[in-house]
Write an enzyme that holds these catalytic residues in place. Structure first.
Site, PDB file in Angstrom:
ATOM      1  N   LEU A  83      37.492  43.509  49.257  1.00  0.00           N
ATOM      2  CA  LEU A  83      38.715  43.783  49.999  1.00  0.00           C
ATOM      3  C   LEU A  83      39.950  43.103  49.420  1.00  0.00           C
ATOM      4  CD1 LEU A  83      37.192  43.669  53.585  1.00  0.00           C
ATOM      5  CD2 LEU A  83      37.561  45.654  52.106  1.00  0.00           C
ATOM      6  N   CYS A  84      39.843  42.587  48.203  1.00  0.00           N
ATOM      7  CA  CYS A  84      40.993  41.983  47.524  1.00  0.00           C
ATOM      8  C   CYS A  84      41.882  43.073  46.943  1.00  0.00           C
ATOM      9  CB  CYS A  84      40.538  41.070  46.383  1.00  0.00           C
ATOM     10  SG  CYS A  84      40.010  39.450  46.919  1.00  0.00           S
ATOM     11  N   MET A 121      42.170  33.888  45.681  1.00  0.00           N
ATOM     12  CA  MET A 121      40.884  34.377  45.174  1.00  0.00           C
ATOM     13  C   MET A 121      40.882  34.471  43.653  1.00  0.00           C
ATOM     14  SD  MET A 121      39.175  34.388  47.855  1.00  0.00           S
ATOM     15  CE  MET A 121      37.688  34.887  47.047  1.00  0.00           C
ATOM     16  N   GLU A 122      42.010  34.824  43.062  1.00  0.00           N
ATOM     17  CA  GLU A 122      42.093  34.906  41.600  1.00  0.00           C
ATOM     18  C   GLU A 122      41.936  33.525  40.969  1.00  0.00           C
ATOM     19  OE1 GLU A 122      43.448  38.700  43.116  1.00  0.00           O
ATOM     20  OE2 GLU A 122      43.834  36.657  43.752  1.00  0.00           O
ATOM     21  N   ASP A 136      26.280  28.841  31.187  1.00  0.00           N
ATOM     22  CA  ASP A 136      25.602  29.758  30.264  1.00  0.00           C
ATOM     23  C   ASP A 136      25.538  29.197  28.846  1.00  0.00           C
ATOM     24  OD1 ASP A 136      24.452  32.354  29.442  1.00  0.00           O
ATOM     25  OD2 ASP A 136      26.358  32.560  28.372  1.00  0.00           O
TER      26      ASP A 136
END
Length: 170
Positions: A83-84, A121-122, A136
């Protein structure tokens, strides 16, 4: 169907009157300069930290790859968080503080835009993906890496104005 209410009894922003999920309509909001700063950290074993600092890990320059991965993640946040809103980012940076004694890499991700909705959020996505990239690239030599303490440190702009994490205020 009855309206969906939050804990304080307010209408939930991402749920319509019928209880269906929706993207919030921000078209009526003013465009403002918006900024967000997030952080997270990656905890490493001393031997792994030594390899990272010496750029001697098998996969190469860990922090350079993590920086690019974090920037790319910020640009694609709307593709992963349902929903962004897609945002036109004007600036994204990922930086690192190496705490060799504490065996941790502290990651800071900053994002800027001029728009109608925030970009917390970014910034959070950039920090987390940078951390996952470090994981990783180090996992060949250490399996018990810990990613910890991801949080928003600061955001500004929009109707709600400035937010600073409590530890920054005093």
């Amino acid at each position: 169907m009855s309206e969906k209410k939050g804990a304080a009894g307010e209408q939930l922003s991402h749920v319509d009157e019928s209880g269906n999920l929706r993207m919030v309509d921000v078209s009526g909001k003013d465009e403002t300069d918006r900024r967000a700063l997030a952080r997270t950290e990656v905890l490493l074993a001393p031997a792994t930290m030594d390899l990272l600092v010496r750029q001697a890990l098998p996969k190469g320059d860990v922090l350079a790859v993590a920086k690019v991965a974090g920037i790319l993640a910020a640009k694609r946040t709307h593709e992963l968080i349902p929903l962004c809103h897609p945002l036109m980012l004007s600036y994204v940076d990922v930086s690192f503080e190496i705490d060799q004694e504490g065996c941790r890499v502290v990651i800071f991700a900053e994002a800027h835009t001029s728009g109608r909705t925030g970009l917390e959020m970014e910034a959070l996505m950039a920090a987390q993906v940078a951390a996952l990239t470090i994981y990783d690239m180090c996992k060949a030599v250490q399996k018990n890496i810990v990613i910890a303490d991801c949080r928003l440190l600061r955001k500004s702009g929009g109707k709600s104005g400035l937010y600073e994490a409590p530890e920054l205020k005093g």
